[in-house]
Design a protein around this motif. Structure first.
Motif, short mmCIF file in Angstrom:
data_model
loop_
_atom_site.label_atom_id
_atom_site.label_comp_id
_atom_site.label_asym_id
_atom_site.label_seq_id
_atom_site.Cartn_x
_atom_site.Cartn_y
_atom_site.Cartn_z
N GLU A 77 -32.62 -27.06 -15.98
CA GLU A 77 -31.41 -27.39 -16.73
C GLU A 77 -30.96 -28.86 -16.60
O GLU A 77 -30.77 -29.52 -17.62
N PRO A 78 -30.84 -29.38 -15.39
CA PRO A 78 -30.32 -30.76 -15.28
C PRO A 78 -31.23 -31.80 -15.93
O PRO A 78 -30.78 -32.89 -16.26
N LEU A 79 -32.51 -31.48 -16.10
CA LEU A 79 -33.44 -32.45 -16.67
C LEU A 79 -33.71 -32.20 -18.14
O LEU A 79 -34.43 -32.93 -18.78
N ARG A 80 -33.11 -31.15 -18.66
CA ARG A 80 -33.49 -30.68 -20.00
C ARG A 80 -33.27 -31.74 -21.07
O ARG A 80 -34.12 -31.96 -21.91
N ALA A 81 -32.13 -32.41 -20.99
CA ALA A 81 -31.80 -33.38 -22.04
C ALA A 81 -32.90 -34.42 -22.15
O ALA A 81 -33.23 -34.88 -23.24
N ARG A 82 -33.49 -34.78 -21.02
CA ARG A 82 -34.52 -35.80 -21.06
C ARG A 82 -35.86 -35.25 -21.51
O ARG A 82 -36.65 -35.91 -22.16
N ALA A 83 -36.12 -34.00 -21.14
CA ALA A 83 -37.46 -33.46 -21.38
C ALA A 83 -37.61 -32.79 -22.74
O ALA A 83 -38.71 -32.56 -23.19
N GLU A 84 -36.51 -32.45 -23.38
CA GLU A 84 -36.60 -31.72 -24.64
C GLU A 84 -36.27 -32.65 -25.79
O GLU A 84 -35.12 -32.98 -26.02
N GLY A 85 -37.28 -33.09 -26.51
CA GLY A 85 -37.03 -34.01 -27.61
C GLY A 85 -36.63 -33.27 -28.87
O GLY A 85 -36.88 -32.08 -29.02
N ALA A 86 -36.04 -34.03 -29.78
CA ALA A 86 -35.52 -33.44 -31.01
C ALA A 86 -36.64 -32.91 -31.91
O ALA A 86 -36.43 -31.99 -32.69
N GLN A 87 -37.81 -33.49 -31.79
CA GLN A 87 -38.89 -33.05 -32.68
C GLN A 87 -39.93 -32.18 -31.97
O GLN A 87 -41.07 -32.10 -32.38
N GLN A 88 -39.51 -31.55 -30.91
CA GLN A 88 -40.42 -30.66 -30.18
C GLN A 88 -40.30 -29.28 -30.82
O GLN A 88 -39.64 -28.41 -30.29
N ASP A 89 -40.94 -29.11 -31.97
CA ASP A 89 -40.68 -27.88 -32.70
C ASP A 89 -41.86 -26.91 -32.68
O ASP A 89 -41.80 -25.85 -33.27
N HIS A 90 -42.94 -27.27 -31.98
CA HIS A 90 -44.08 -26.37 -31.87
C HIS A 90 -44.28 -26.06 -30.40
O HIS A 90 -44.43 -26.98 -29.59
N GLU A 91 -44.28 -24.79 -30.02
CA GLU A 91 -44.26 -24.49 -28.58
C GLU A 91 -45.54 -24.89 -27.87
O GLU A 91 -45.57 -24.97 -26.65
N LYS A 92 -46.62 -25.16 -28.62
CA LYS A 92 -47.88 -25.57 -28.00
C LYS A 92 -48.06 -27.08 -27.97
O LYS A 92 -49.08 -27.57 -27.49
N VAL A 93 -47.10 -27.80 -28.54
CA VAL A 93 -47.26 -29.26 -28.67
C VAL A 93 -46.11 -29.98 -27.98
O VAL A 93 -44.96 -29.55 -28.08
N LEU A 94 -46.45 -31.05 -27.28
CA LEU A 94 -45.42 -31.88 -26.68
C LEU A 94 -45.65 -33.30 -27.17
O LEU A 94 -46.77 -33.82 -27.10
N LEU A 95 -44.60 -33.92 -27.69
CA LEU A 95 -44.71 -35.32 -28.09
C LEU A 95 -44.36 -36.17 -26.88
O LEU A 95 -43.31 -35.98 -26.27
N GLY A 103 -30.46 -42.09 -31.86
CA GLY A 103 -30.08 -42.05 -30.44
C GLY A 103 -30.65 -40.87 -29.68
O GLY A 103 -30.44 -40.74 -28.48
N VAL A 104 -31.41 -40.01 -30.37
CA VAL A 104 -31.93 -38.81 -29.71
C VAL A 104 -33.44 -38.95 -29.53
O VAL A 104 -34.16 -39.23 -30.49
N PRO A 105 -33.95 -38.77 -28.29
CA PRO A 105 -35.40 -38.87 -28.10
C PRO A 105 -36.14 -37.84 -28.94
O PRO A 105 -35.71 -36.68 -29.01
N ILE A 106 -37.22 -38.26 -29.56
CA ILE A 106 -37.99 -37.28 -30.35
C ILE A 106 -38.94 -36.49 -29.47
O ILE A 106 -39.40 -35.42 -29.84
N GLY A 107 -39.26 -37.04 -28.31
CA GLY A 107 -40.24 -36.37 -27.45
C GLY A 107 -39.85 -36.44 -25.99
O GLY A 107 -38.67 -36.55 -25.67
N ALA A 108 -40.85 -36.42 -25.13
CA ALA A 108 -40.61 -36.38 -23.69
C ALA A 108 -41.26 -37.60 -23.01
O ALA A 108 -42.04 -38.31 -23.61
#
Ligand code: OGA
Ligand code: MN
Length: 289
Positions: A77-95, A103-108
């Motif tokens: 939870e405390p790291l989620r904002a950094r690790a979850e990007g706005a465009q992480q929309d496929h559960e098998k893919v990480l940008l 202002g929002v990270p698209i990836g990790a």
């Protein structure tokens, strides 16, 4: 269909790493070709394909020749904002990116240096393989370094090998890319796992050193100060320059590495420049000494 006879394997350094030529990753691959790639992988640990142009689906199809695709693991939870990007929309893919949109990270994994680590080493079954494809690169830096942990194992002094045989180390998902995980408080809500310090690679049968500076924080059954001193020694062995292949990315590079016998790190890069890579993984297994 790709013909296995087209494949060339060109070693990239004395430490590890090989370039595979003659394979177009957008094409279906024959069983023989996949076997040839797997053999080269077991031998060289990190494979590089240059000049590729693969879609997300093609990347996932290629990775699935080597096992079940890994799902992205949720950050604590405390790291989620950094690790979850706005465009992480496929559960098998990480940008993997420092790019922000509105202002929002698209990836990790953002910007800057990233210490040596094992992907999802904090889980009971760390990813067996990682596949990383370059889409946008800075003009300099952001190199990915890989260390050969078979060589690291071989370099551990015999007395220390005896001392650590049968021992386990704590791997924890509390990290900041360039600061060691803090396992001092209550870790019950933070993903963590004890793995053997020495792991036998299930494919090759060879032993590897399975610790990294970022997320391996304690030796089970040792006085904390002694454990920390031993771990420092092991991190240093794992990061010896002669065990490292440093990859300087080019547009269209597609890399794949084996997390059971390598650790990897990233060098710093200009933070105002965009860097974007697409990552997927193959699920792993319980590891044994
Ligand atoms: C990763 C990783 C390093 C990099 O995707 O697992 O560690 O060079 N990336 O960005
Ligand atoms: Mn990584």
């Amino acid at each position: 269909m790709q013909d296995v006879l087209d494949i060339q394997v060109v070693p990239l350094s004395p430490a590890c790493g090989a370039e595979i030529r003659g394979v177009d990753l957008t094409k279906p691959l024959s069983r023989e070709t996949v076997e040839a790639i797997r053999d080269a992988w077991d031998k060289h640990l990190v494979l590089v394909f240059r000049g590729q142009n693969v879609t997300q689906e093609q990347q996932l199809t290629f990775a699935s020749y080597f096992g079940d695709l890994g799902s992205r693991k949720k950050a604590p939870e405390p790291l989620r904002a950094r690790a979850e990007g706005a465009q992480q929309d496929h559960e098998k893919v990480l940008l993997v990116s420092n790019i922000k949109e509105n202002g929002v990270p698209i990836g990790a994994f953002g910007e800057g240096e990233f210490w040596f680590h094992i992907d999802s080493g904090y889980s009971a079954t760390p990813y067996r393989y990682t596949f990383l494809y370059a889409l946008e690169l800075p003009s300099t830096g952001g190199n990915t370094m890989f260390s050969n942990m078979y060589k690291a194992y071989d370099a551990v002094p015999e007395a220390l090998k005896r001392k650590l045989t049968g021992k386990r180390a704590l791997h924890i998902h509390e990290y900041n890319r360039a600061r060691q995980a803090d396992a001092s408080g209550d870790i019950s809500n933070i993903p963590h796992y004890y793995h053997p310090v020495f792991v036998t690679h299930p494919g090759t049968g060879n032993k590897t050193l399975f610790v990294d500076r970022l997320m391996t924080t304690a030796l089970e059954g040792f006085d904390p100060a002694e454990g920390a001193a031993i771990l420092d020694q092991l991190y240093d062995i794992g990061e010896r320059r002669e065990f490292i292949y440093e990859h300087v990315w080019q547009h269209g590079d597609f890399l794949m590495w084996d997390n059971r016998c390598t650790i990897h790190a990233r060098t710093d890069f200009p933070k105002e420049q965009r860097r974007l890579l697409r990552r997927c993984t193959v699920e792993g297994d319980l590891l044994r000494e």
